[in-house]
Motif scaffolding. Structure first.
Motif, mmCIF file in Angstrom:
data_model
loop_
_atom_site.group_PDB
_atom_site.id
_atom_site.type_symbol
_atom_site.label_atom_id
_atom_site.label_comp_id
_atom_site.label_asym_id
_atom_site.label_seq_id
_atom_site.Cartn_x
_atom_site.Cartn_y
_atom_site.Cartn_z
ATOM 1 N N LEU A 137 19.538 76.471 -12.776
ATOM 2 C CA LEU A 137 18.182 76.991 -12.614
ATOM 3 C C LEU A 137 18.221 78.449 -12.160
ATOM 4 C CD1 LEU A 137 15.133 76.303 -12.622
ATOM 5 C CD2 LEU A 137 15.387 75.678 -10.196
ATOM 6 N N ARG A 138 17.356 79.254 -12.786
ATOM 7 C CA ARG A 138 17.257 80.666 -12.445
ATOM 8 C C ARG A 138 15.898 80.933 -11.802
ATOM 9 N NH1 ARG A 138 21.460 83.310 -15.007
ATOM 10 N NH2 ARG A 138 20.623 85.311 -14.283
ATOM 11 N N PHE A 139 15.878 81.911 -10.906
ATOM 12 C CA PHE A 139 14.613 82.355 -10.330
ATOM 13 C C PHE A 139 14.212 83.632 -11.040
ATOM 14 C CE2 PHE A 139 11.666 84.210 -7.316
ATOM 15 C CZ PHE A 139 10.913 83.103 -6.961
ATOM 16 N N GLY A 140 13.105 83.537 -11.819
ATOM 17 C CA GLY A 140 12.689 84.683 -12.628
ATOM 18 C C GLY A 140 12.082 85.803 -11.807
ATOM 19 N N GLY A 141 11.408 85.459 -10.721
ATOM 20 C CA GLY A 141 10.848 86.498 -9.871
ATOM 21 C C GLY A 141 9.492 86.128 -9.308
ATOM 22 N N GLY B 174 14.228 89.183 -19.258
ATOM 23 C CA GLY B 174 15.108 88.320 -18.482
ATOM 24 C C GLY B 174 16.238 89.036 -17.787
ATOM 25 N N SER B 175 16.110 90.358 -17.673
ATOM 26 C CA SER B 175 17.248 91.140 -17.197
ATOM 27 C C SER B 175 17.482 91.037 -15.687
ATOM 28 C CB SER B 175 17.051 92.616 -17.569
ATOM 29 O OG SER B 175 15.838 93.112 -17.017
ATOM 30 N N LYS B 176 16.461 90.650 -14.932
ATOM 31 C CA LYS B 176 16.601 90.669 -13.481
ATOM 32 C C LYS B 176 16.465 89.292 -12.837
ATOM 33 C CE LYS B 176 15.172 95.486 -12.974
ATOM 34 N NZ LYS B 176 14.269 96.442 -12.304
#
Length: 208
Positions: free
Chosen positions: A85-89, A163-165
């Motif tokens: 899982l990623r945190f997009g922001g 999706g770079s950050k």
């Protein structure tokens, strides 16, 4: 009620994934809007999702909830619920940048959460335009296509798609005592910004 209904379901954390797997191939992107309450229904969304995007109001209660969310995501990772899982922001929303309250809130949130999460440059302003669009069952792009209110969502889409950050939840490494620090700092800020009582003297019949 849903939590109680599915309490005895086998592999209940896979419910959403089982429902959506058959149709995932029909879409480039799928967005699930969850309730702002950490619990069973949100957890099954985290199990299914690739990335989490979190709207954030620049006010104390919302900032406290955001801190709880970050720690909750790290806890779910430690439980191996979704190791990819990623945190997009964080996305600031319902912002009135003319108020000191919101300017201070955004500054505080950025300082407190910057070591762990990205903030989108796009900021959704507070406006009646958005609820008006919903009331007419239109997107902002249909309701006010050439307005700055549509432009900010177009810019946000570009940021999300890049999706770079975004970052893996597994890389957040939230330090011990994080929640206590945030809550204590917010308490201090609230005390500093409490309005000063104003005494109003009423004229009496004997005044000249």
């Amino acid at each position: 009620l849903a939590s109680e209904e599915f309490a005895s379901t086998l592999q209940k954390e896979m419910l959403l994934q089982r429902l959506l797997d058959p149709v995932e191939g029909d879409y480039d992107f799928m967005i699930v809007d969850t309730q702002p309450l950490l619990g069973f229904l949100v957890n099954i969304a985290f199990k299914w999702a690739d990335e989490v995007l979190t709207p954030l109001q620049a006010e104390s209660d919302a900032i406290e909830s955001a801190a709880l969310l970050l720690e909750h995501l790290q806890h779910l990772y430690m439980m191996r619920l979704n190791t990819n899982l990623r945190f997009g922001g964080f996305l600031f929303t319902q912002i009135n940048a003319q108020t000191i309250l919101h300017r201070n809130g955004m500054e505080f949130a950025r300082e407190a959460f910057a070591p762990y999460a990205f903030f989108f440059e796009s900021i959704i302003p507070r406006s009646t335009v958005y609820p008006e669009a919903r009331a007419t069952c239109q997107s902002i792009f249909d309701y006010r296509p050439d307005s700055r209110f549509a432009e900010v969502y177009d810019a946000l889409a570009g940021e999300v798609l890049s999706g770079s950050k975004s970052r893996l939840v597994s890389e957040m490494n939230i330090k011990a005592g994080f929640l206590d620090e945030v809550f204590e700092a917010l308490d201090t800020i609230e005390q500093q910004t409490e309005p000063t009582p104003v005494l109003r003297m009423e004229a009496s019949g004997n005044d000249y």
